[in-house]
Design an enzyme around this catalytic site. Structure first.
Site, PDB file in Angstrom:
ATOM      1  NE  ARG A   1      -2.866   0.547   3.396  1.00  0.00           N
ATOM      2  CZ  ARG A   1      -2.224   1.012   4.486  1.00  0.00           C
ATOM      3  NH1 ARG A   1      -1.672   2.204   4.477  1.00  0.00           N
ATOM      4  NH2 ARG A   1      -2.144   0.273   5.585  1.00  0.00           N
TER       5      ARG A   1
ATOM      6  CG  ASP B   1      -9.172  15.556 -16.234  1.00  0.00           C
ATOM      7  OD1 ASP B   1      -8.480  14.822 -16.966  1.00  0.00           O
ATOM      8  OD2 ASP B   1     -10.210  15.155 -15.664  1.00  0.00           O
TER       9      ASP B   1
ATOM     10  CE  LYS C   1     -12.325   7.319 -18.739  1.00  0.00           C
ATOM     11  NZ  LYS C   1     -12.611   8.618 -18.164  1.00  0.00           N
TER      12      LYS C   1
HETATM   13  C1  PLP Z   1     -13.101   9.133 -17.022  1.00  0.00           C
HETATM   14  C2  PLP Z   1     -12.656  10.477 -16.617  1.00  0.00           C
HETATM   15  C3  PLP Z   1     -12.431  10.781 -15.271  1.00  0.00           C
HETATM   16  C4  PLP Z   1     -12.688   9.776 -14.145  1.00  0.00           C
HETATM   17  O1  PLP Z   1     -11.777   8.732 -14.153  1.00  0.00           O
HETATM   18  P1  PLP Z   1     -12.083   7.228 -13.675  1.00  0.00           P
HETATM   19  O2  PLP Z   1     -10.838   6.508 -14.061  1.00  0.00           O
HETATM   20  O3  PLP Z   1     -13.312   6.763 -14.373  1.00  0.00           O
HETATM   21  O4  PLP Z   1     -12.286   7.280 -12.202  1.00  0.00           O
HETATM   22  C5  PLP Z   1     -11.977  12.045 -14.963  1.00  0.00           C
HETATM   23  N1  PLP Z   1     -11.755  12.969 -15.925  1.00  0.00           N
HETATM   24  C6  PLP Z   1     -11.962  12.712 -17.231  1.00  0.00           C
HETATM   25  C7  PLP Z   1     -11.714  13.772 -18.255  1.00  0.00           C
HETATM   26  C8  PLP Z   1     -12.419  11.462 -17.623  1.00  0.00           C
HETATM   27  O5  PLP Z   1     -12.639  11.218 -18.920  1.00  0.00           O
END
Ligand code: PLP
Length: 373
Positions: free
Chosen positions: A46, A170, A195
């Site tokens: 962890r 992000d 993604k």
């Molecule tokens: C999918 C996504 C998230 C969230 O991520 P998870 O891996 O599903 O928890 C956050 N920001 C963007 C732009 C995303 O496409």
């Protein structure tokens, strides 16, 4: 070293003991200590694990940051940032952003006293207007989800810094192949590695990459990562590291195909509007051109009619799969308003597409038959 070379070699040294070219997966949750109590590298998984360290080293290098922290999901990474703030801090969120982040701020963090406002950051003066004396963080997404709005990272980061706040970008959609926000002054880059970084729709993960390691931010986030325990498994880290060497070629191909598809849809009489920053008519075309090396593999568009027409069109597609998520090798299409729920600001006739690695002409043929029936 150039980006492509970094993706192949960072975090992937030849293993000294065995000569293995591909890293091994260290599943052990615990690590032997010496007589004097010292440890070699890790103590307990962890807190740290060789596969996670390798992944973090690679992610920091790709974004040009000084440190990276890997999490069990993008949401866990986002939550860690919000939890690093204190009661009564204020944050500003882009008005168009991943709905889970807004929901987390609203449903969980507001009970801890975190205050937030939203701003349309396409005009950076809206960020300035939303600032409060206790604003500590400005959170943006560019291109944004699902409307592909473009925000000038350098302009917003500067406004945040003048107010003593941090700027988070992000970068899940653009990826460091196309855009490196730390170079434009962002302090934190966030990823849903689920993604494009994972790229094969088979691993959930998240990451934070930091421009600086001074100032206590890294320690605060590290504490939340290791004590909160939302860490990725060794196998998840291994899968992600395996995906990185193909990231540049995947993303460039997906971006080139998305651009062709955007131009095709833009001319189609049954399409009301296409949201893609590569179109010269897109409001953010110039800024995107300046801060991205190409315009990305994501686009959204509104078909003529309402929700029923949009859903029926998506149902006629044969190659695109109707599913949420993005960034994988397969093309996906999604009706965002349905998944975002009742308070969604997304237009009911909007569909969001993640362009995969199929031949672009097959994708265009599929869209054509579904639009024309
Ligand atoms: C999918 C996504 C998230 C969230 O991520 P998870 O891996 O599903 O928890 C956050 N920001 C963007 C732009 C995303 O496409």
């Amino acid at each position: 070293m150039r980006f492509e070379t970094l993706t192949v070699h960072t975090g992937r040294p030849i293993e000294p003991g065995t000569g293995a070219v591909t890293p091994s997966i260290t599943l052990s949750t615990t690590f032997e200590r010496a007589d004097d109590g010292s440890f070699r590298q890790d103590i307990y998984t962890r807190l740290g694990n060789p596969n996670r360290s390798a992944l973090e080293t690679a992610l920091a290098a790709l974004e040009g940051g000084k440190a990276a922290l890997a999490f069990a999901s993008g949401q866990a990474a986002a939550a860690a940032v919000l939890q690093s703030l204190t009661t009564d801090d204020h944050i500003i969120l882009s008005d168009d952003l991943y709905h889970g982040v807004r929901h987390y701020a609203q449903e969980v963090m507001s009970r801890w006293g975190l205050q937030y406002d939203s701003a349309d950051m396409r005009d950076p003066t809206n960020v300035k207007r939303a600032l409060k004396p206790n604003t500590r963080l400005v959170w943006l997404e560019t291109p944004s989800n699902p409307s592909l709005k473009i925000v000038d990272i350098a302009a917003v980061a500067e406004i945040a810094h003048q107010a003593g706040a941090l700027c988070l970008v992000d970068n899940s959609w653009a990826t460091p192949v196309l855009q490196r926000p730390l170079q434009f002054g962002a302090d934190i880059v966030m990823h849903s590695t689920t993604k494009y970084l994972g790229g094969h729709s088979d691993v959930l993960g998240g990451a934070l990459i930091l421009r600086e390691t001074s100032g206590g931010l890294e320690e605060r986030l590290r504490t939340i990562q290791t004590l909160g325990g939302s860490v990725p498994s060794p196998f998840d880290c291994w899968l992600l590291l395996r995906s990185l060497p193909t990231l540049p070629i995947r993303v460039r191909e997906q971006s080139a195909s998305a651009e062709k598809i955007a131009f095709y849809l833009n001319e189609h009489p049954r399409v009301e509007v296409v949201h893609y920053p590569g179109l010269p008519t897109h409001a953010g075309h110039e800024i995107a051109g300046a801060q991205m090396s190409s315009f990305g593999g994501m686009l959204s568009f509104q078909v003529k009619g309402g929700q029923a027409e949009a859903l029926a069109f998506a149902g006629r597609l044969n190659i695109f799969t109707r599913a949420t998520s993005l960034g994988g090798v397969e093309s996906l299409i999604e009706h965002r308003a349905s998944i975002e729920g009742a308070d969604s600001p997304t237009p009911p006739n909007l569909l969001r597409a993640s362009i995969g690695l199929e031949h672009v002409d097959d994708l265009i043929d599929d869209l054509a038959q579904a639009l024309e029936t």
